[in-house]
Scaffold this motif. Structure first.
Motif, PDB file in Angstrom:
ATOM      1  N   PHE A  61      74.484  42.890 -31.528  1.00 19.53           N
ATOM      2  CA  PHE A  61      73.589  42.298 -32.522  1.00 19.53           C
ATOM      3  C   PHE A  61      74.338  41.603 -33.656  1.00 19.53           C
ATOM      4  O   PHE A  61      73.720  41.181 -34.628  1.00 19.53           O
ATOM      5  N   GLU A  91      63.891  40.944 -29.783  1.00 21.15           N
ATOM      6  CA  GLU A  91      65.264  41.092 -29.309  1.00 21.15           C
ATOM      7  C   GLU A  91      65.497  40.348 -27.988  1.00 21.15           C
ATOM      8  O   GLU A  91      64.688  40.419 -27.079  1.00 21.15           O
ATOM      9  N   ALA A 124      64.286  46.305 -26.639  1.00 24.27           N
ATOM     10  CA  ALA A 124      65.661  46.778 -26.753  1.00 24.27           C
ATOM     11  C   ALA A 124      66.029  47.864 -25.750  1.00 24.27           C
ATOM     12  O   ALA A 124      67.215  48.068 -25.475  1.00 24.27           O
ATOM     13  N   GLU A 178      70.526  36.802 -33.070  1.00 24.45           N
ATOM     14  CA  GLU A 178      69.676  37.812 -33.677  1.00 24.45           C
ATOM     15  C   GLU A 178      69.693  37.630 -35.199  1.00 24.45           C
ATOM     16  O   GLU A 178      70.625  37.019 -35.741  1.00 24.45           O
TER      17      GLU A 178
END
Length: 420
Positions: free
Chosen positions: A78, A211, A234, A217
């Protein structure tokens, strides 16, 4: 079409037409999926994930190498400094609440810049409910900036952010609204505006449903903190519970203290055998999100061909996995959800009916025949029974199973004389 399900000729022809329309959007989704899969794979390799990280811990959970490595992998994927990934986050709302309580203090101000947030967070903020221990009860004030023509009002955001604002809160997905979901580029612009006005402001994003839908992100474009659920995008359809928080290391640490207790934070918390599914869920997430996006695109193309309002359109660029479908009346809404349920691998025999669902201000009908209860990355369709009678569809562990569910939903409506 298939020897296993009875689908009318009219719906079969509409399906064939929809699939042809979907070719270009599917190619674009495949490009995003491959990028995110390789990014994830690289993170696993760089962090040296091994079989030993799947071992369980009990009691206090001190020195759980798997738990510690999972946090590192998540942060890399991320683009964040740190992450907190735990099976004992009970849902997305719990995860978001942990982050809010973790970083906000009495006298702070939270400013939501994407209008009123999702229903279940109202009690956390203090918009609804009295004496439940909301942020309001602890002296944390709340304000919001309405959307303008369903998009962020950048001028109003710039005016609203000043030295009194501690946190700018962004809801990426649409919730039970018809506004478009936010792109990462829009989140980047909001973050830039907010930090120009107040360099110390915390930008937090409710990242649920978003996501792996794009290559970037929010934590890669200025967001200080993001949070989401492991039974949505996720967790890749493998994680059976949990949530994650990612972002600035100091903020993540505060969230860990809120989750457990000050002074212990992330150092405690037995994993009880969940590490393997949390690692696997993350590894499969990019691919599963791609399948969910293809499912949404197909449903959009199919039902637009029948004359229903759909948002997003099949050929629009998407920023979350949610598909909205205007079914115009309660009977069609319920029939659609019942058709989705009839094709589900679990509880296909159940007939969804509207009910008083906790956290919502009207009856809700929900189709959710899933391996994990409440999972929104598995195909589900739900809607509040209120005007304008839209269904919100999300998920699909694989496109082909979601496709037949969509056709069965249309068939259910046709059988009841409701399909346009």
């Amino acid at each position: 079409m298939t020897p296993f399900f009875n689908i009318s000729e009219r719906i079969e022809k509409a399906s064939d037409k929809a699939l042809k329309l979907c070719k270009e959007p599917f190619d674009y989704i495949d490009e995003i999926t491959e990028y995110n899969q390789l990014k994830t794979q690289k993170a696993f390799i760089e962090c040296g994930v091994s079989e030993s990280h799947f071992n369980t811990s009990t009691g206090y959970g001190y020195g759980d190498r798997g738990r510690e490595t999972l946090d590192k992998v998540w942060a890399k994927v991320f683009g964040a400094e740190d992450a907190l990934v735990r099976h004992n986050f009970t849902c997305g709302t719990h995860t978001l609440a942990t982050a809010l309580y973790g970083v906000l203090r009495p006298g702070d101000k939270m400013l939501c810049v994407t209008g009123t947030p999702y229903d279940t967070i109202h009690g956390v903020i203090g918009i609804s409910g009295e004496g439940m221990g909301s942020l309001k009860d602890f002296g944390i004030t709340y304000d919001e900036v309405p959307l303008k023509n369903e998009r962020p009002d950048y001028d109003a955001i710039e005016s609203a952010v000043d030295d009194s604002v501690t946190m700018v809160y962004i809801q990426r997905s649409r919730g039970y609204e018809l506004r478009p979901s936010l792109s990462v580029a829009e989140i980047e612009k909001i973050s830039s505006i907010a930090k120009k006005k107040n360099p110390s402001v915390i930008v937090m994003v409710d990242n649920c449903y978003g996501e792996f839908v794009e290559k970037r992100e929010p934590t890669e474009v200025g967001a200080d903190l993001i949070a989401g659920s492991m039974i949505k995008n996720a967790g890749g359809g493998i994680a059976s519970t949990g949530g994650y928080i990612a972002g600035r290391a100091d903020l993540v640490e505060k969230c860990a203290y809120r989750l457990t207790t000050p002074g212990l934070g992330r150092e405690v918390g037995a994993t009880l055998g969940h590490n393997r599914e949390l690692f696997m869920g993350l590894f499969f997430a990019a691919h599963t999100v791609g399948e969910a996006l293809k499912s949404a695109v197909f449903i959009s193309a199919l039902f637009e061909s029948f004359g229903y309002d759909v948002t997003p359109k099949y050929d629009e660029i998407r920023h979350d996995i949610v598909q909205s479908l205007g079914l115009e009346n309660p009977d069609s809404l319920v029939a659609f959800c019942q058709g989705i349920q009839s094709g589900s691998p679990v509880d296909s025999f159940v007939l969804p009916e509207p009910w008083d669902m906790p956290g919502y201000d009207s009856k809700v009908v929900m189709a959710a025949g899933a391996f994990t209860l409440g999972s929104s990355i598995e195909l589900s369709a739900d809607a509040p029974i209120r005007e304008p009678y839209y269904a919100w569809i999300q998920g699909g562990l694989n496109f082909h199973s979601a496709k037949i569910c969509a056709l069965l939903a249309a068939q259910q409506m046709e059988d009841k004389g409701l399909l346009k």
